[in-house]
Design a protein around this motif. Sequence first.
Motif, PDB file in Angstrom:
ATOM      1  N   ILE A  32       9.130  60.927 -29.892  1.00  0.00           N
ATOM      2  CA  ILE A  32       9.376  61.660 -31.136  1.00  0.00           C
ATOM      3  C   ILE A  32       9.407  60.674 -32.307  1.00  0.00           C
ATOM      4  O   ILE A  32       8.817  60.934 -33.358  1.00  0.00           O
ATOM      5  CB  ILE A  32      10.688  62.473 -31.059  1.00  0.00           C
ATOM      6  CG1 ILE A  32      10.639  63.464 -29.902  1.00  0.00           C
ATOM      7  CG2 ILE A  32      10.939  63.204 -32.374  1.00  0.00           C
ATOM      8  CD1 ILE A  32      11.965  64.164 -29.631  1.00  0.00           C
ATOM      9  N   VAL A  33      10.073  59.540 -32.125  1.00  0.00           N
ATOM     10  CA  VAL A  33      10.107  58.522 -33.181  1.00  0.00           C
ATOM     11  C   VAL A  33       8.699  58.004 -33.436  1.00  0.00           C
ATOM     12  O   VAL A  33       8.318  57.770 -34.586  1.00  0.00           O
ATOM     13  CB  VAL A  33      11.089  57.384 -32.830  1.00  0.00           C
ATOM     14  CG1 VAL A  33      10.902  56.190 -33.746  1.00  0.00           C
ATOM     15  CG2 VAL A  33      12.523  57.892 -32.914  1.00  0.00           C
ATOM     16  N   ALA A  34       7.910  57.851 -32.380  1.00  0.00           N
ATOM     17  CA  ALA A  34       6.523  57.400 -32.561  1.00  0.00           C
ATOM     18  C   ALA A  34       5.731  58.407 -33.381  1.00  0.00           C
ATOM     19  O   ALA A  34       4.907  58.035 -34.222  1.00  0.00           O
ATOM     20  CB  ALA A  34       5.862  57.173 -31.211  1.00  0.00           C
ATOM     21  N   ALA A  35       5.993  59.690 -33.166  1.00  0.00           N
ATOM     22  CA  ALA A  35       5.278  60.745 -33.892  1.00  0.00           C
ATOM     23  C   ALA A  35       5.807  60.934 -35.308  1.00  0.00           C
ATOM     24  O   ALA A  35       5.053  61.319 -36.208  1.00  0.00           O
ATOM     25  CB  ALA A  35       5.372  62.066 -33.128  1.00  0.00           C
ATOM     26  N   GLU A  36       7.108  60.689 -35.502  1.00  0.00           N
ATOM     27  CA  GLU A  36       7.747  60.893 -36.799  1.00  0.00           C
ATOM     28  C   GLU A  36       8.618  59.685 -37.157  1.00  0.00           C
ATOM     29  O   GLU A  36       9.838  59.767 -37.161  1.00  0.00           O
ATOM     30  CB  GLU A  36       8.611  62.153 -36.774  1.00  0.00           C
ATOM     31  CG  GLU A  36       7.830  63.423 -36.581  1.00  0.00           C
ATOM     32  CD  GLU A  36       8.685  64.674 -36.748  1.00  0.00           C
ATOM     33  OE1 GLU A  36       9.804  64.576 -37.303  1.00  0.00           O
ATOM     34  OE2 GLU A  36       8.233  65.731 -36.323  1.00  0.00           O
TER      35      GLU A  36
END
Length: 123
Positions: A29-33
């Motif tokens: 999720i951090v990678a995506a956002e």
Amino acid sequence: MDLLEEYRRATMFFESGDPGGAARLLEPIVAAEPENASVRQLLARAYFASAQLVRAEEQLRALLEIDPSDHYAHHVLGRTLERQGRPEEALGSLRIAAAMRPDNDDYRAALRRVEARTGGRPR
């Protein structure tokens, strides 16, 4: 992948005492956002709680790049540095957090503990 649903699952894992499981869910999720401070903060907390202190430090420093006025990120960064055996480095972050929230007993206690250990001298 439904990011919101994954975030909710990660929160549930964290709250139920599985910070490692939460971290595994939060990493993509951090990678995506990468600018999502809430997700990054929970990931930092999960790393801290699972003693992945270098990873916690990385996330907290990224959070402070996004928002240098995040008192909680300063506090947890200070605690992370303290747990890594770097109390002199921890002082700056702990002092900032305590100055931003002088009414927070946890912040003041962490600062007093590290000041006593270092004689109040930052690195």
